[in-house]
Enzyme design. Structure first.
Site, PDB file in Angstrom:
ATOM      1  N   ASN A 162      30.574  45.451  50.296  1.00 12.17           N
ATOM      2  CA  ASN A 162      29.929  45.073  49.287  1.00 12.17           C
ATOM      3  C   ASN A 162      28.192  44.794  49.885  1.00 12.17           C
ATOM      4  OD1 ASN A 162      31.868  42.571  48.619  1.00 12.17           O
ATOM      5  ND2 ASN A 162      32.372  42.979  50.782  1.00 12.17           N
ATOM      6  N   GLU A 163      27.806  44.912  48.721  1.00 14.90           N
ATOM      7  CA  GLU A 163      26.092  45.509  48.580  1.00 14.90           C
ATOM      8  C   GLU A 163      25.729  44.617  48.792  1.00 14.90           C
ATOM      9  OE1 GLU A 163      25.511  48.104  49.967  1.00 14.90           O
ATOM     10  OE2 GLU A 163      26.619  49.841  48.558  1.00 14.90           O
ATOM     11  N   PRO A 164      23.962  44.334  49.084  1.00 16.00           N
ATOM     12  CA  PRO A 164      23.601  44.157  48.597  1.00 16.00           C
ATOM     13  C   PRO A 164      23.346  43.273  46.729  1.00 16.00           C
ATOM     14  CG  PRO A 164      22.384  45.326  49.546  1.00 16.00           C
ATOM     15  CD  PRO A 164      23.859  45.560  49.398  1.00 16.00           C
ATOM     16  N   SER A 166      25.761  40.875  46.846  1.00 18.09           N
ATOM     17  CA  SER A 166      27.129  40.265  46.290  1.00 18.09           C
ATOM     18  C   SER A 166      27.357  39.175  46.988  1.00 18.09           C
ATOM     19  CB  SER A 166      27.999  41.090  48.057  1.00 18.09           C
ATOM     20  OG  SER A 166      28.228  42.885  47.097  1.00 18.09           O
ATOM     21  N   THR A 181      23.745  53.811  49.804  1.00 20.47           N
ATOM     22  CA  THR A 181      24.970  54.485  50.048  1.00 20.47           C
ATOM     23  C   THR A 181      25.476  55.617  50.507  1.00 20.47           C
ATOM     24  OG1 THR A 181      25.603  52.063  50.987  1.00 20.47           O
ATOM     25  CG2 THR A 181      27.573  53.016  50.619  1.00 20.47           C
TER      26      THR A 181
END
Ligand code: F6R
Length: 269
Positions: A162-164, A166, A181
Site C-alpha cells: 500500500n504505497e502513498p 492508498s 520501492t
C-alpha cells in the site's frame, strides 16, 4: 519483559512501542509472541490465522519459529496463513517471488499444511484479478479474520504494498509500485528492467482488521520513515500512519530504527 536484554517499553496514546538493542533480540521476542498465540489456539481446538510479511525484516523471526518447531516441538498443523502481497506478474518458481521466499524461509521447514497457505497469485490474467482480490479478502473472513498480522515498512511508508496515496478503506487489489520501492528491489532482481511494476497487495482495511498487529523495523535505514510512521500526521502520504492509535498495534523496533523518534516518552534514551 526480559530485563536481561534491557528492552524499553512505553505505552502512550495507546501506542505500545518496544525498543530492543538489536534485531536478534527483537525477532526472538516476536517469534515467542507468535508461538504463544499458536499454542493458545491449539489449546482452544482452533486454527491460528496469521498474516505474514516478506522482505528482509521478518527473516530472523521465521528462523526462530523454525527453531521452535525443530527444538521445542511447536506445531504449525493448526496454522493458516495469508501473505500480504506478491509481485505482478511473477511465476511462483521465480527466485524473487514471495511464494519462493515463504517456502525458503518458513514453510518448507515446518509442518504447515499446504492447503492452509495463501499467497496472492502473481500469474493471473488481468481480467480476473479484481474478482480474485475480492475472493482473497472473503477467504480471510471465512477463516474468522486474521488473529495476528506481521508488518514491515518500506522506505515510502508502505505497509504491504500500500504505497502513498492508498486509502484507509482500501481492500486487496492490484497496485503500481512506487519508483523508490522498485529501486530498492533492483539488486535482488538483477536490474531495473527486471523489477515488476505492479503487485497484488492486501488493502489497508484488510490489514487493520487484524486482531493483533506487530509492526517491525530494524536498522538505521528505516529510522526516518519510522519517525514519520509513529509521529507524523496520519494520512495517505505515509500509509503506515494509519496504524497510529489503534489499540491492537505493537511496534517492535531495534535501537537504530528508533533512533530518530523525537518523543522522549518512547524510551529511556
Ligand atoms: C513485504 C511487504 C513490504 C515489506 C517492506 C519492507 O511482504 O509487505 O511492505 O515489509 O517493503 O521490506 P524489508 O523488510 O525488505 O525492508
Amino acid at each position: 519483559m526480559d530485563t536481561k536484554i534491557q528492552t524499553s517499553t512505553r505505552c502512550l496514546d495507546k501506542k505500545a512501542v518496544k525498543i530492543y538493542p538489536d534485531q536478534e533480540a527483537a525477532s526472538v521476542y516476536v517469534a515467542q509472541r507468535i508461538a504463544q498465540m499458536i499454542i493458545q489456539r491449539q489449546r482452544e481446538g482452533k486454527q491460528a490465522v496469521l498474516g505474514l510479511a516478506t522482505g528482509k525484516t521478518p527473516i530472523r523471526v521465521y528462523a526462530e519459529l523454525i527453531r521452535l518447531h525443530r527444538e521445542e516441538g511447536l506445531s504449525f498443523a493448526n496454522v493458516v496463513t495469508f501473505n500480504l502481497d506478491e509481485y505482478y506478474p511473477i511465476v511462483p518458481t521465480h527466485e524473487q517471488s514471495y511464494v519462493h521466499f515463504m517456502h525458503r524461509h518458513l514453510f518448507d521447514h515446518v509442518d504447515i499444511l499446504h492447503s492452509h497457505i495463501h499467497i496472492p497469485d502473481g500469474t493471473l490474467s488481468p481480467e480476473i484479478i479484481q474478482e480474485y482480490c475480492i475472493s482473497y479478502d472473503r477467504k480471510i473472513e471465512e477463516y474468522g479474520g486474521l488473529d495476528l498480522q506481521l508488518l514491515g515498512i518500506g522506505r515510502t511508508g508502505h505497509i504491504g504494498f500500500n504505497e502513498p496515496g492508498s486509502a484507509p478503506d482500501s481492500t486487496t487489489r492490484l497496485v503500481d509500485l512506487s519508483e523508490i520501492t522498485r529501486s530498492d528491489a533492483i539488486d535482488d532482481f538483477g536490474g531495473e528492467d527486471k523489477v515488476p511494476r505492479q503487485a497484488i497487495t492486501m488493502g489497508v482495511q484488510s490489514i487493520l482488521k487484524a486482531r493483533e498487529i506487530i509492526f517491525l523495523a530494524w536498522e538505521k535505514r528505516k529510522a526516518e520513515i519510522v519517525r514519520k510512521a509513529l509521529e507524523g500526521e496520519v494520512g495517505e502520504k505515509v500509509p503506515a500512519t494509519y496504524l497510529q492509535n489503534l489499540p491492537q498495534v505493537e511496534y517492535v523496533l531495534d535501537k537504530e530504527a528508533a533512533s530518530m523518534l523525537q518523543r522522549q516518552e518512547w524510551s529511556d534514551r
